[in-house]
Write an enzyme that holds these catalytic residues in place. Structure first.
Site, PDB file in Angstrom:
ATOM      1  N   ARG A 351      93.001  19.502   5.572  1.00 14.86           N
ATOM      2  CA  ARG A 351      94.308  19.915   5.097  1.00 14.86           C
ATOM      3  C   ARG A 351      94.386  20.326   3.146  1.00 14.86           C
ATOM      4  O   ARG A 351      94.420  20.073   2.860  1.00 14.86           O
ATOM      5  CB  ARG A 351      95.472  19.459   5.367  1.00 14.86           C
ATOM      6  N   SER A 420     102.108  23.457  15.079  1.00 15.14           N
ATOM      7  CA  SER A 420     103.746  23.270  14.326  1.00 15.14           C
ATOM      8  C   SER A 420     104.632  23.384  14.775  1.00 15.14           C
ATOM      9  O   SER A 420     104.418  24.864  14.893  1.00 15.14           O
ATOM     10  CB  SER A 420     103.791  23.571  12.557  1.00 15.14           C
ATOM     11  N   LYS A 449     105.038  19.220   1.496  1.00 12.35           N
ATOM     12  CA  LYS A 449     105.386  21.445   1.628  1.00 12.35           C
ATOM     13  C   LYS A 449     106.921  21.397   1.075  1.00 12.35           C
ATOM     14  O   LYS A 449     107.490  20.106   0.846  1.00 12.35           O
ATOM     15  CB  LYS A 449     106.072  21.276   3.548  1.00 12.35           C
TER      16      LYS A 449
END
Length: 520
Positions: A351, A420, A449
């Site tokens: 990621r 997600s 996030k």
């Protein structure tokens, strides 16, 4: 030259008028015609289904109510050719759509009537909420549609010379009775198969979401049979003289496993809907259209059920999912990933948001080596192209990234797709879209996030998913050693973490600590 409308286009216009009346609309609207085209068995309906646009989606998007009673064929004027000028007079609200349909027909190299597909073109090319919604569905673009129409219009064939003549014989009472017998047998076969699958979903898979979808199909069967007529079906039934009841094969009595039993009945119900669709055309066009919708819905259901079983096996040992970012790692991502893998992490996601493509490619190849040596799964975040390039096991996308369908076309059928989700509707849709697993969250505030406080799905979302979805899923968002037990108590069997491991001075130790909190 005056243009005529095909019988299918005429039926669609009349059906649109009935839908508008049933919906208590002040006047006929474009959305009523769109619903009618999806409802009728026609070229337009086939095009809509080819682009994965179903009647149920239209009914959900627009305030439309289908007529409760089937159309009265005696009052239907489709036996007489209908000219465009007459249609413009009868349906002035659809004038622009009809004109667009005429313009498309006029481009044909051969004389062509205005068909249902041309009405759909008119809907797609006229301004309004209907066209905006159609174009938002993805693949239904004007360019692709127009090319399809042009190819169809240019296809012409000479009559085939034959050395025999067809003799048209009027339908007899015996013919109709046999048709009703066939429909009755197929309906019973479908109903029985659906019940077997429902019991499997209820007692073996324990999946409330898929079971509800199956119940909806059973209700749709009852609705379709209303168009056929239950009294006629019962009166025509003749089980005592059905030659099929005395014929059987050894394989009918063999079921090697629960999954074999499930697959046999999935095929059984699909075959039954095909029989109902074909023979239903002889009795009721409305019923046949519903049977067709059921058949496609059962294909989707089969994919969802079998995908769930396959991915449960594939992710059986993956309790802890590491989302690795170089910027979060205390000693760099290499030591963090290798120590976490050694301690028992079963799946790793790359990621990285800051690396260039070349850097990410090189980094991905290193992580691929580490995960392969550990027998772990490797997922690439957001980038299906790089997932293929580094031979990752799959790709993970969010709600704003590429849809599952487009990702599947890039990575192929073998690699996994994770999605997600942030509410139960998105989770349900991800299952139907073909996701191999889903991320469920955010569960707690997270450093990786940014979410507004009201956007946290929280533990309630975990409880919702645990109660109805058995496709593998991972609770995600702010999970650490202190709150993991809360996620597990809410129903999470798998969790995804990032900074908890990456930022730890000893990634292997915290990994072991997290894994120890799972039951069993």
């Amino acid at each position: 030259m005056q243009h005529l409308l095909t019988a299918g286009a005429q039926r669609a216009l009349k059906q649109a008028e009935r839908i508008a009346q049933s919906s208590a609309a002040p006047e006929l609207d474009a959305c009523h015609l769109l619903a009618a085209l999806a409802f009728e068995e026609s070229r337009a309906a086939e095009l809509l289904l080819a682009h994965q646009i179903e009647l149920a989606m239209i009914l959900e998007q627009f305030p439309i109510q289908l007529p409760e009673e089937p159309a009265n064929s005696d009052s239907d004027s489709t036996n007489e050719p209908l000219e465009l000028s007459q249609a413009l007079y009868h349906f002035p609200a659809l004038r622009e759509i009809l004109n667009q349909a005429l313009e498309q027909v006029s481009r044909s190299d051969v004389p062509t009537e205005i068909g249902s597909e041309h009405l759909l073109w008119g809907l797609l090319t006229t301004a309004g909420s209907h066209s905006e919604w159609l174009r938002s569905q993805g693949t239904l673009t004007t360019a692709a549609f127009e090319q399809n129409l042009i190819l169809q219009q240019r296809q012409s064939a000479e009559p085939i010379n034959v050395d025999f003549a067809f003799r048209v014989v009027p339908t007899t009472a015996s013919d109709q009775t046999n048709t009703f017998r066939t429909i009755d047998a197929a309906a019973n076969r479908l109903r029985e198969g659906l019940r077997v699958i429902e019991d499997y979903l209820r007692f073996t898979l324990d999946d409330a979401h898929l079971m509800q979808l199956l119940k909806n199909t059973r209700h749709q069967l009852a609705e379709a049979l209303r168009f056929i007529g239950q009294d006629s079906l019962i009166a025509s039934r003749d089980t005592l003289h059905d030659v099929g009841t005395s014929i059987s094969t050894t394989s009918e009595f063999e079921r090697q496993s629960m999954e074999h039993l499930l697959q046999a009945n999935l095929k059984r119900v699909q075959e039954a809907t095909r029989t109902l669709e074909e023979f239903g055309k002889l009795i009721s066009v409305e019923a046949a259209a519903l049977f067709k919708q059921m058949r496609y819905a059962l294909y989707t259901l089969e994919k969802s059920i079998l995908s769930c079983l396959h991915n449960q096996r594939r992710l059986e040992d993956c309790r802890l999912y590491l989302l690795v970012s170089e910027s979060l790692c205390h000693h760099g991502s290499g030591p963090a990933v290798r120590e976490a893998l050694a301690a028992g992490v079963g799946i790793v996601q790359i990621r990285e948001k800051e690396m260039t493509d070349r850097q990410l490619l090189e980094h991905g190849r290193h992580v691929r080596e580490w995960t392969r040596a550990a027998g772990a799964i490797l997922i690439m975040n957001d980038r299906p192209d790089l997932a293929v390039a580094i031979d990752a096991d799959g790709v993970h996308v969010g709600q704003d990234e590429l849809p599952v369908r487009e990702v599947r076309q890039i990575i192929g059928p073998q690699r996994m797709i994770g999605v997600s989700t942030h509410n139960i509707e998105q989770a349900r849709q991800a299952v139907l879209d073909g996701a191999d697993y889903i991320g469920v969250g955010p569960t707690f505030p997270t450093t990786t996030k940014s979410f507004a406080e009201h956007e946290y799905a929280g533990l309630n979302f975990i409880k919702q998913v645990a109660a109805e979805i058995t496709l593998p899923w991972f609770a995600i968002g702010g999970i650490n050693a202190d709150n993991l037990c809360q996620a597990v108590q809410a129903g999470a069997q798998r969790v995804a973490v990032s900074s908890t491991i990456c930022s730890a001075p000893e990634p292997g130790q915290i990994t072991s600590e997290l894994l120890s909190q799972f039951p069993g």
